[in-house]
Write an enzyme that holds these catalytic residues in place. Structure first.
Site, PDB file in Angstrom:
ATOM      1  N   ILE A  17      12.107  81.857  47.071  1.00 27.46           N
ATOM      2  CA  ILE A  17      13.251  82.443  46.918  1.00 27.46           C
ATOM      3  C   ILE A  17      12.719  83.951  46.778  1.00 27.46           C
ATOM      4  CG2 ILE A  17      15.070  83.021  45.243  1.00 27.46           C
ATOM      5  CD1 ILE A  17      15.231  80.076  44.773  1.00 27.46           C
ATOM      6  N   GLN A 113       8.947  83.072  28.116  1.00 24.53           N
ATOM      7  CA  GLN A 113       9.268  84.327  28.774  1.00 24.53           C
ATOM      8  C   GLN A 113      10.368  85.172  27.937  1.00 24.53           C
ATOM      9  OE1 GLN A 113       9.360  83.457  33.041  1.00 24.53           O
ATOM     10  NE2 GLN A 113       7.152  83.327  33.302  1.00 24.53           N
ATOM     11  N   ASN A 132      15.745  76.385  38.111  1.00 20.24           N
ATOM     12  CA  ASN A 132      16.333  75.035  37.620  1.00 20.24           C
ATOM     13  C   ASN A 132      15.600  74.417  36.593  1.00 20.24           C
ATOM     14  OD1 ASN A 132      18.846  74.830  38.987  1.00 20.24           O
ATOM     15  ND2 ASN A 132      17.446  74.277  40.789  1.00 20.24           N
ATOM     16  N   ASP A 160      26.512  78.173  44.602  1.00 23.03           N
ATOM     17  CA  ASP A 160      27.586  77.237  44.676  1.00 23.03           C
ATOM     18  C   ASP A 160      29.076  77.570  45.078  1.00 23.03           C
ATOM     19  OD1 ASP A 160      25.691  75.110  43.370  1.00 23.03           O
ATOM     20  OD2 ASP A 160      25.882  76.625  41.913  1.00 23.03           O
ATOM     21  N   ARG A 163      28.814  78.600  48.642  1.00 22.00           N
ATOM     22  CA  ARG A 163      28.902  77.531  49.307  1.00 22.00           C
ATOM     23  C   ARG A 163      30.279  76.947  49.476  1.00 22.00           C
ATOM     24  NH1 ARG A 163      23.819  74.923  46.278  1.00 22.00           N
ATOM     25  NH2 ARG A 163      22.085  75.462  47.968  1.00 22.00           N
ATOM     26  N   HIS A 188      24.862  74.007  37.009  1.00 26.18           N
ATOM     27  CA  HIS A 188      24.359  74.066  38.687  1.00 26.18           C
ATOM     28  C   HIS A 188      23.625  72.933  39.014  1.00 26.18           C
ATOM     29  CE1 HIS A 188      22.685  75.248  42.288  1.00 26.18           C
ATOM     30  NE2 HIS A 188      21.407  75.218  41.619  1.00 26.18           N
ATOM     31  N   SER A 243      16.876  76.182  49.151  1.00 19.62           N
ATOM     32  CA  SER A 243      17.842  77.073  49.767  1.00 19.62           C
ATOM     33  C   SER A 243      17.391  78.511  49.530  1.00 19.62           C
ATOM     34  CB  SER A 243      19.313  77.013  49.566  1.00 19.62           C
ATOM     35  OG  SER A 243      19.469  75.744  48.834  1.00 19.62           O
TER      36      SER A 243
END
Ligand SMILES: NC(=O)C1=CN([C@@H]2O[C@H](COP(=O)(O)OP(=O)(O)OC[C@H]3O[C@@H](n4cnc5c(N)ncnc54)[C@H](O)[C@@H]3O)[C@@H](O)[C@H]2O)C=CC1
Ligand SMILES: O=C([O-])CC(=O)C(=O)O
Length: 332
Positions: A17, A113, A132, A160, A163, A188, A243
């Site tokens: 990504i 983080q 995720n 989403d 989509r 998600h 994706s």
């Protein structure tokens, strides 16, 4: 007068990504065509050489808006002074893995983080968690960065949302730009609830409800929902990678609308800290329909929730409550 550059952090920038996202940011797809940017890219030591390769390519691409690139494996250096943080770094789900499998690997990354961002990011830094389990990573980040306002910590469900619009546009054979106001409720994950009961299509005769034009409640309550819920897994199966292209593009959509505002009459989906709206338990990062003005999101209120939707909203909230408990048990 030229604007001052905005510092944008991308963690996991050497990954799939990250590689799709950084050129989009450098081209202005995230913050607009007149907004210079300085990219801060973080990855882990084993990925340092690859990260440096990404930096070399950014230099070679000679982007007019790109005023600097930092590529580092030092989290403090990466977080220092950033105005926007896009948290993509983590361990991705592989084919056959459930999202819960990646939980323990990722929540400890988000805990550490969080502290770096809290101490070193610019005041009012906006955070988007992509990695995720995105909602729960964002929640952990919020809990371990208590001085960052909770309204500044969000997670990505815009992919989403897009989509869902994509599926409806294919079904109706219309362009996606004529469609608006889908909603992704909740997590998600495969319990998310893609809801087009308030979505409309711009036609020559004005705005028409999607459900009237589709005229197939069985599909809208069945295959449409499962296709959107399972789309990430389908793409992993097809590509063997996540994706990346559509996630990167949707991350730009998320930040752009948050910072520059949603178009009049249009809402988008964002994973945000629940205030109890729609009887979703407060204290979860849950995807709601939101509008954005002046850099602030606001949950769209007053939508009718029928019995079918109520069950779906509750089921995904229940999963998030379980994930929250699991995340804490991983940290214990
Ligand atoms: N919210 C969403 O809509 C979507 C979320 N995802 C999630 O995004 C994440 C990234 O996916 P990909 O880029 O495909 O994975 P990837 O494995 O290609 O890249 C992840 C990168 O993160 C780096 N990384 C690991 N630990 C790190 C740490 N502690 N600090 C900084 N960087 C670290 C890795 O070295 C790697 O370069 C995954 O968690 C994936 O499940 C993927 C698609 C959509
Ligand atoms: O399912 C995954 O792990 C990747 C993902 O989040 C998505 O594509 O929506």
């Amino acid at each position: 007068m030229a604007k001052d550059p905005v510092r944008v952090l991308v963690t996991g920038a050497a990954g799939q990504i990250g590689y799709a996202l950084v050129p989009l940011i450098a081209r202005g797809a995230m913050l607009g065509p007149d907004q210079p940017v300085i990219l801060h890219m973080l990855d882990i030591v084993p990925a340092a050489e690859s990260l440096n390769g990404v930096k070399m390519e950014l230099v070679d691409a000679a982007f007019p808006l790109l005023k600097g690139v930092l590529a580092t494996t030092d989290v403090v250096e990466a977080c220092t002074g950033v105005n926007i943080a896009v948290m993509v770094g983590g361990f991705p789900r592989k084919e056959g893995m459930e999202r819960k499998d990646v939980m323990s690997k990722n929540v400890s990354i988000y805990k550490s983080q969080a502290s770096a961002l809290e101490k070193h990011a610019a005041t009012n830094c906006k955070v988007l968690v992509v990695a995720n389990p995105a909602n729960t990573n964002a929640l952990i980040l919020k809990e371990f960065a208590p001085s960052i306002p909770e309204k500044n910590i969000t997670c990505l469900t815009r992919l989403d949302h897009n989509r869902a619009l994509g599926q409806i546009s294919e079904r109706l054979n219309i362009h996606v730009s004529n469609l608006r106001n889908a909603i992704i409720w909740g997590n998600h994950s495969s319990t998310q609830y893609p809801d087009v009961s308030h979505a409309t299509v711009t036609t020559q005769d004005g705005e028409k409800p999607v459900h009237e034009l589709v005229a197939d409640e069985g599909w809208l309550r069945g295959d449409f929902i499962t296709t959107v819920q399972q789309r990430g897994a389908a793409i992993i199966k097809a590509r063997k990678f996540s994706s990346a292209l559509s996630a990167a593009s949707s991350a730009c959509d998320h930040i752009r609308d948050w910072v520059l505002g949603t178009p009049q009459g249009t809402w988008v989906s964002m994973g945000v800290y629940s205030d109890g709206s729609y009887d979703v338990p407060a204290g979860l990062i849950y995807s709601f329909p939101v509008t954005c003005v002046n850099g602030e999101w606001c949950i769209v209120q007053g939508l009718q929730i029928d019995e079918f939707s109520r069950k779906k909203l509750d089921a995904t909230a229940e999963e998030l409550t379980e994930e929250k408990a699991l995340a804490y048990s991983c940290l214990a």
